[in-house]
Motif scaffolding. Sequence first.
Motif, PDB file in Angstrom:
ATOM      1  N   ARG A 100      -3.651   6.684   1.729  1.00 39.15           N
ATOM      2  CA  ARG A 100      -3.175   5.402   1.164  1.00 39.15           C
ATOM      3  C   ARG A 100      -4.103   4.808   0.116  1.00 39.15           C
ATOM      4  N   ASP A 101      -5.385   4.814   0.411  1.00 41.33           N
ATOM      5  CA  ASP A 101      -6.317   4.139  -0.495  1.00 41.33           C
ATOM      6  C   ASP A 101      -6.911   5.075  -1.537  1.00 41.33           C
TER       7      ASP A 101
ATOM      8  N   LYS B 255       0.802  -1.232   0.000  1.00 42.07           N
ATOM      9  CA  LYS B 255       0.000   0.000   0.000  1.00 42.07           C
ATOM     10  C   LYS B 255       0.833   1.279   0.000  1.00 42.07           C
TER      11      LYS B 255
END
Length: 322
Positions: free
Chosen positions: A201-202, A140
């Motif tokens: 992160r996402d 990630k």
Amino acid sequence: MTEFELIRRYFASQPLARNDVRVGIGDDAAVFHAPTNNDTVITSDVLVADVHFYADAAPEAIGYKSLAVNISDLAALGAEPAWFLLDLTLPEVRPAWLEKFASGMFELAQRHRMQLIGGDTARGPLSIAITAVGFVPYGKGLLRSGAQVGDDVYVTGALGDAALALAHLQHKQELTAAERTAVIQRLERPTPRAAEGIALRDLAASAIDVSDGLLADLGHILTASNVGARLQLDTIPLSATYRAQLPAIGWDYALAGGDDYELCFTAPAANAAAIHSLAEKHSFALTKIGEITAATTLELIDCNGQPYVPKNKGHDHFASHD
Ligand code: ADP
Ligand code: MG
């Protein structure tokens, strides 16, 4: 007890003990448990007196900033900071200096739940090298190479204050006392954007921390991702102090000045609403400043829709990075 044992004493008494540290300061090496299902992220930065900071600067600020620049690098990866090592060379052992240095460093360490787990100490010209370690869920980590054509380009916080402060200290820029206080704080005690990096992160596709100036650092994303960018100049976030000075000083400190330690990141346009609500929810200052393009250039557009050419390009990437 030798003087270097004394130093270790300063650094061994710290505010925070993490329960994932099995062996900290005191043995030949430190032992810690990284959480399972995570990648370990490691970075280091060395600060040399009279190159990276003035040797007579406030020791608390030197301690704070030595750690801050490393946390900023972990933040750029979206990593959660956890442990660090401190390598010091000192011309002499000055207990009062060391105590203040340690207090500035541990103030920031505590804020980010980081524990000092070891290091080395030697006699030499004043320099401070910190190695910071953090972790991120498998795969990630946010990389410079992830930008895609059509991504939005964002920055956190506001740009240019640290460079403005440095110019002031070098007698190149006059400021009122209140302005001076505001911008010196940004130079000496930058806020590493760790929570922002983790939260992105996402959602983000690529990221970097702005240490050498926006154009230079965004240029690294463009090179690594093999894309270009178009930025709207008047959307670049400035502090109230900077904005008040803008007619006199122009955009150069914000575009090409260093030491901001904000994050610059790109994200698919489809994530814009999610990024906006993230910023609302956590009170993050995030500003969209442009888009990633298929060109290999970094273009700046002024408020009249005309190309803007900065006086100080400050890097190789402005015109073209091929
Ligand atoms: P060695 O000779 O085995 O390398 P040292 O005598 O250099 O060990 O260090 C002893 C312990 O003190 C080690 O745990 C080391 O990590 C720690 N240490 C030394 N200097 C520092 C420092 N500047 N900050 C934190 N820990 C330190
Ligand atoms: Mg040893």
